[in-house]
Design an enzyme around this catalytic site. Structure first.
Site, mmCIF file in Angstrom:
data_model
loop_
_atom_site.group_PDB
_atom_site.id
_atom_site.type_symbol
_atom_site.label_atom_id
_atom_site.label_comp_id
_atom_site.label_asym_id
_atom_site.label_seq_id
_atom_site.Cartn_x
_atom_site.Cartn_y
_atom_site.Cartn_z
ATOM 1 N N SER A 1 0.859 -1.197 0.000
ATOM 2 C CA SER A 1 0.000 0.000 0.000
ATOM 3 C C SER A 1 0.891 1.240 0.000
ATOM 4 C CB SER A 1 -0.872 0.021 1.257
ATOM 5 O OG SER A 1 -1.533 1.265 1.409
ATOM 6 N N TYR B 1 -1.628 0.087 10.858
ATOM 7 C CA TYR B 1 -1.875 -0.391 9.487
ATOM 8 C C TYR B 1 -0.699 0.005 8.592
ATOM 9 C CZ TYR B 1 -3.717 -0.949 4.789
ATOM 10 O OH TYR B 1 -3.865 -1.322 3.477
HETATM 11 P P1 NDP Z 1 -11.624 -6.006 0.904
HETATM 12 O O1 NDP Z 1 -12.065 -5.815 2.312
HETATM 13 O O2 NDP Z 1 -12.629 -5.833 -0.174
HETATM 14 O O3 NDP Z 1 -10.940 -7.443 0.743
HETATM 15 C C1 NDP Z 1 -10.096 -7.961 1.729
HETATM 16 C C2 NDP Z 1 -9.956 -9.451 1.498
HETATM 17 O O4 NDP Z 1 -9.080 -9.988 2.487
HETATM 18 C C3 NDP Z 1 -11.275 -10.185 1.629
HETATM 19 O O5 NDP Z 1 -11.379 -11.107 0.567
HETATM 20 C C4 NDP Z 1 -11.169 -10.909 2.955
HETATM 21 O O6 NDP Z 1 -11.865 -12.147 2.877
HETATM 22 C C5 NDP Z 1 -9.668 -11.148 3.044
HETATM 23 N N1 NDP Z 1 -9.207 -11.364 4.408
HETATM 24 C C6 NDP Z 1 -9.215 -10.503 5.442
HETATM 25 N N2 NDP Z 1 -8.733 -11.097 6.554
HETATM 26 C C7 NDP Z 1 -8.405 -12.370 6.189
HETATM 27 C C8 NDP Z 1 -7.859 -13.482 6.869
HETATM 28 N N3 NDP Z 1 -7.552 -13.426 8.184
HETATM 29 N N4 NDP Z 1 -7.650 -14.633 6.203
HETATM 30 C C9 NDP Z 1 -7.956 -14.707 4.892
HETATM 31 N N5 NDP Z 1 -8.475 -13.694 4.179
HETATM 32 C C10 NDP Z 1 -8.702 -12.538 4.833
HETATM 33 O O7 NDP Z 1 -10.415 -4.988 0.701
HETATM 34 P P2 NDP Z 1 -9.379 -4.812 -0.510
HETATM 35 O O8 NDP Z 1 -9.718 -5.680 -1.646
HETATM 36 O O9 NDP Z 1 -9.252 -3.369 -0.738
HETATM 37 O O10 NDP Z 1 -8.043 -5.308 0.202
HETATM 38 C C11 NDP Z 1 -7.162 -6.255 -0.364
HETATM 39 C C12 NDP Z 1 -5.736 -5.869 -0.009
HETATM 40 O O11 NDP Z 1 -5.422 -4.625 -0.605
HETATM 41 C C13 NDP Z 1 -5.469 -5.710 1.485
HETATM 42 O O12 NDP Z 1 -4.208 -6.286 1.783
HETATM 43 C C14 NDP Z 1 -5.406 -4.192 1.658
HETATM 44 O O13 NDP Z 1 -4.612 -3.818 2.761
HETATM 45 C C15 NDP Z 1 -4.797 -3.794 0.345
HETATM 46 N N6 NDP Z 1 -4.966 -2.413 -0.068
HETATM 47 C C16 NDP Z 1 -6.229 -1.889 -0.178
HETATM 48 C C17 NDP Z 1 -6.388 -0.571 -0.578
HETATM 49 C C18 NDP Z 1 -7.725 0.096 -0.649
HETATM 50 O O14 NDP Z 1 -7.782 1.340 -0.656
HETATM 51 N N7 NDP Z 1 -8.827 -0.647 -0.736
HETATM 52 C C19 NDP Z 1 -5.224 0.239 -0.953
HETATM 53 C C20 NDP Z 1 -3.964 -0.404 -0.765
HETATM 54 C C21 NDP Z 1 -3.854 -1.694 -0.375
HETATM 55 P P3 NDP Z 1 -12.713 -12.828 4.044
HETATM 56 O O15 NDP Z 1 -13.301 -11.729 4.867
HETATM 57 O O16 NDP Z 1 -13.735 -13.648 3.309
HETATM 58 O O17 NDP Z 1 -11.709 -13.668 4.762
HETATM 59 C C1 8X3 Z 2 -5.139 1.447 1.721
HETATM 60 C C2 8X3 Z 2 -4.863 2.807 1.201
HETATM 61 O O1 8X3 Z 2 -4.442 5.202 1.974
HETATM 62 O O2 8X3 Z 2 -6.431 4.079 2.804
HETATM 63 O O3 8X3 Z 2 -3.950 0.776 1.998
HETATM 64 O O4 8X3 Z 2 -4.259 3.473 3.612
HETATM 65 S S1 8X3 Z 2 -5.002 3.937 2.466
#
Ligand code: NDP
Ligand code: 8X3
Length: 262
Positions: A150, A163
């Site tokens: 991120s 985070y």
């Molecule tokens: P979502 O909440 O839409 O997806 C998160 C996913 O992670 C879900 O599929 C969830 O599945 C899974 N997850 C969470 N905890 C666990 C666990 N303990 N074991 C297995 N699976 C888990 O968010 P995003 O798609 O945005 O996030 C995906 C990644 O991208 C993350 O690592 C996030 O930090 C990163 N990210 C997101 C950004 C944003 O702005 N959205 C920006 C930068 C990075 P389930 O609950 O079914 O287990």
């Molecule tokens: C998710 C992007 O800027 O909300 O990693 O932390 S931010």
């Protein structure tokens, strides 16, 4: 767990293993790789989501999709899930499962949220990477680990210290692993997105959808598909090219704190 063996004509297809495939960026990556004809190994905790997505992708794109429920925080379960799929060559691992929990000054944070973020974003990614990389090294195959980091891992912002620290760890684990597998045909990529509109903020604000919507107000955020495109760029690069890092933000987001809202 679904256990569909690849059909004979499909064994030459490549396979990607994705964590957190039930939503957002992980689900978008699953679709992107299915469009490209890859077989899929999907994991997350929510079984209903995995079942529905797998049925959709195999019916639409004719690829083999297997899924297992998996909480990446459980090391023994991670190892068992890889054992369950020991007959599959994993060409690419996308360490996507992750989350932010809570928003507030560090002394006011709930330490349980710290545990969950550290166990998922750092330790879960480590358990997965260790198992898959050891297998890649043992077979001598070419492979790639794609970590979803991120922009929070580049620059800390107020109210999100832990985070941000967890994503800084993803950055340094990626950099360290890239050096530790230097003699093997294994590439390591860290994708660092800014705002992506998924369930991320709903999770961060413990289900408060109005608060989550406000994060993206006045700005056109990235989508899960945008991130999947970046992942595919890194994976489809020629074998001699290692895309070490990609940072991508919305046009009106310069970094974690400088955002122009209309
Ligand atoms: P979502 O909440 O839409 O997806 C998160 C996913 O992670 C879900 O599929 C969830 O599945 C899974 N997850 C969470 N905890 C666990 C666990 N303990 N074991 C297995 N699976 C888990 O968010 P995003 O798609 O945005 O996030 C995906 C990644 O991208 C993350 O690592 C996030 O930090 C990163 N990210 C997101 C950004 C944003 O702005 N959205 C920006 C930068 C990075 P389930 O609950 O079914 O287990
Ligand atoms: C998710 C992007 O800027 O909300 O990693 O932390 S931010």
């Amino acid at each position: 767990m679904s256990d569909e063996s690849p059909r004979k004509d499909e064994v030459l297809r490549k396979t990607v293993l994705i964590t957190g495939a039930s939503s957002g960026i992980g689900a978008a990556c699953a679709e992107k790789f299915a469009i490209q004809g890859w077989n899929l190994l999907l994991t997350a905790r929510r079984q209903d989501r995995l079942e529905a997505l797998s049925a959709h992708l195999s019916a639409t794109y004719g690829v083999t999709v297997n899924w297992q429920t998996l909480d990446v925080r459980r090391r023994l379960d991670v190892e068992q899930s890889l054992t369950n799929w020991q007959d599959r060559q994993i060409d690419v691992l996308i360490n996507n499962a992750g989350l932010a929990l809570g928003w507030g000054k560090l002394p006011d944070n709930n330490p349980d949220d710290w545990d969950t973020m550290i166990d998922t974003n750092i330790k879960g990614l480590l358990w997965m990477s260790r198992s898959v990389v050891r297998r890649m090294i043992a077979t001598g195959q070419a492979g790639q680990i794609v970590n979803i980091g991120s922009i929070a891992g580049i620059q800390a912002y107020p109210n999100g210290a832990v985070y941000c620290a967890s994503k800084a760890a993803v950055r340094f684990i990626s950099d360290g692993l890239r050096q530790d597998v230097i003699e093997h045909p294994i590439r390591v990529t860290n994708i660092q997105p800014g705002f992506v509109e998924t369930e991320f903020s709903v999770v961060r604000f413990h289900g408060d959808t109005n608060r989550a919507k406000a994060v993206y107000q006045g700005i056109k955020p990235l989508t899960g598909q945008d991130i999947a495109d970046a992942v595919w760029y890194a994976v489809s690069a020629p074998a001699h090219v290692q895309v070490a890092e990609i940072t991508l933000t919305a046009t009106h987001q310069a970094n974690a704190t400088v955002i122009h809202r209309a």
